[in-house]
Design an enzyme around this catalytic site. Structure first.
Site, PDB file in Angstrom:
ATOM      1  N   CYS A   8       5.602   8.964  -2.625  1.00  0.00           N
ATOM      2  CA  CYS A   8       4.281   9.053  -2.000  1.00  0.00           C
ATOM      3  C   CYS A   8       4.465   9.967  -0.796  1.00  0.00           C
ATOM      4  O   CYS A   8       5.205  10.947  -0.895  1.00  0.00           O
ATOM      5  CB  CYS A   8       3.736   7.676  -1.641  1.00  0.00           C
ATOM      6  SG  CYS A   8       4.852   6.633  -0.662  1.00  0.00           S
ATOM      7  N   ASN A  41      -6.341  -0.952   0.070  1.00  0.00           N
ATOM      8  CA  ASN A  41      -6.824  -1.362  -1.244  1.00  0.00           C
ATOM      9  C   ASN A  41      -5.872  -0.801  -2.291  1.00  0.00           C
ATOM     10  O   ASN A  41      -5.857   0.403  -2.547  1.00  0.00           O
ATOM     11  CB  ASN A  41      -8.246  -0.849  -1.482  1.00  0.00           C
ATOM     12  CG  ASN A  41      -8.754  -1.212  -2.872  1.00  0.00           C
ATOM     13  OD1 ASN A  41      -8.369  -2.245  -3.423  1.00  0.00           O
ATOM     14  ND2 ASN A  41      -9.586  -0.367  -3.450  1.00  0.00           N
ATOM     15  N   ILE A  42      -5.070  -1.664  -2.885  1.00  0.00           N
ATOM     16  CA  ILE A  42      -4.075  -1.239  -3.861  1.00  0.00           C
ATOM     17  C   ILE A  42      -4.628  -1.522  -5.251  1.00  0.00           C
ATOM     18  O   ILE A  42      -4.787  -2.689  -5.629  1.00  0.00           O
ATOM     19  CB  ILE A  42      -2.741  -1.964  -3.661  1.00  0.00           C
ATOM     20  CG1 ILE A  42      -2.271  -1.834  -2.213  1.00  0.00           C
ATOM     21  CG2 ILE A  42      -1.679  -1.426  -4.611  1.00  0.00           C
ATOM     22  CD1 ILE A  42      -1.134  -2.756  -1.843  1.00  0.00           C
TER      23      ILE A  42
END
Length: 208
Positions: A142, A117-118
């Protein structure tokens, strides 16, 4: 360039994720985080995993550790943009403070497909930081420098008017075997219209 890593014991309550990093509580530990690398008594510059130049004053990588600090100093960073939600490691915070580097953190949960889910709003806010030259030189990272970083860079490329084929090719070059269709779909559908008014004065790909 050689990297000399000392062996560290990993506490039994740590878990290794699918990118080979070890999660401990709400911070990160990398098995090779062993302090500065040395050869013949001289300190070596060791870039973080998946380090690359994105554009003038903008860099990307995986999560930096102590072994990478000397290299990062050569970049004369003004800002670091972290896309992980976990608490930033104290050693990294000390490094940022001692070098006058500002931390921007936009936490995006890491997940495997099909549960990815971005959050579009988060990517949009992260891009505003990237586009502000007052934050440059800036490092985007990240955990492994593949998926979340790849999505931010991919959306930046759309602002630079790259064709989708080139955007996907760059993403795949870093994600390799871990390429995600969901990431590429996100980049394809990402609406850049609300960011078009922001200048790309730093970019070597800027349009007239």
């Amino acid at each position: 360039m050689k990297f000399e890593a000392r062996k560290h014991g990993i506490p039994t309550d740590m878990e290794e994720d699918d990118d080979g990093e070890v999660i401990f509580g709400k911070s990160y530990y990398h098995p090779k985080a062993a302090g500065p690398a040395r050869e013949g008594g001289e300190e070596l510059f060791v870039p973080p995993l998946n380090f690359a130049i994105v554009d003038n004053g903008v860099f990307r990588s995986g999560f930096p550790d102590v072994a990478n600090f000397s290299f990062l100093q050569t970049l004369k960073l003004r800002s670091v943009l972290c896309l992980c939600p976990e608490q930033y490691p104290e050693a990294n915070m000390d490094f940022l403070r001692s070098n006058g580097i500002r931390l921007f953190q936009f936490g995006i949960e890491g997940a495997k497909e099909p549960f990815v889910n971005i959050p579009e709003d988060t990517i949009r806010e992260a891009l505003k930081v990237v586009l502000d030259v007052q934050n440059h030189p800036l490092l985007i990272h990240c955990k492994s420098g593949k998926h979340r970083t790849g999505c931010v860079v991919g959306c930046l490329r759309k602002l630079q008017r790259w064709c989708l084929t080139s955007v996907f090719h760059e993403y795949q070059r870093f994600a390799a075997a871990k390429t995600r269709v969901s990431d590429q779909r996100f980049m394809e559908l990402f609406d850049i219209s609300s960011l078009n008014h922001l200048p790309l004065s730093f970019s070597c790909s800027r349009t007239p």
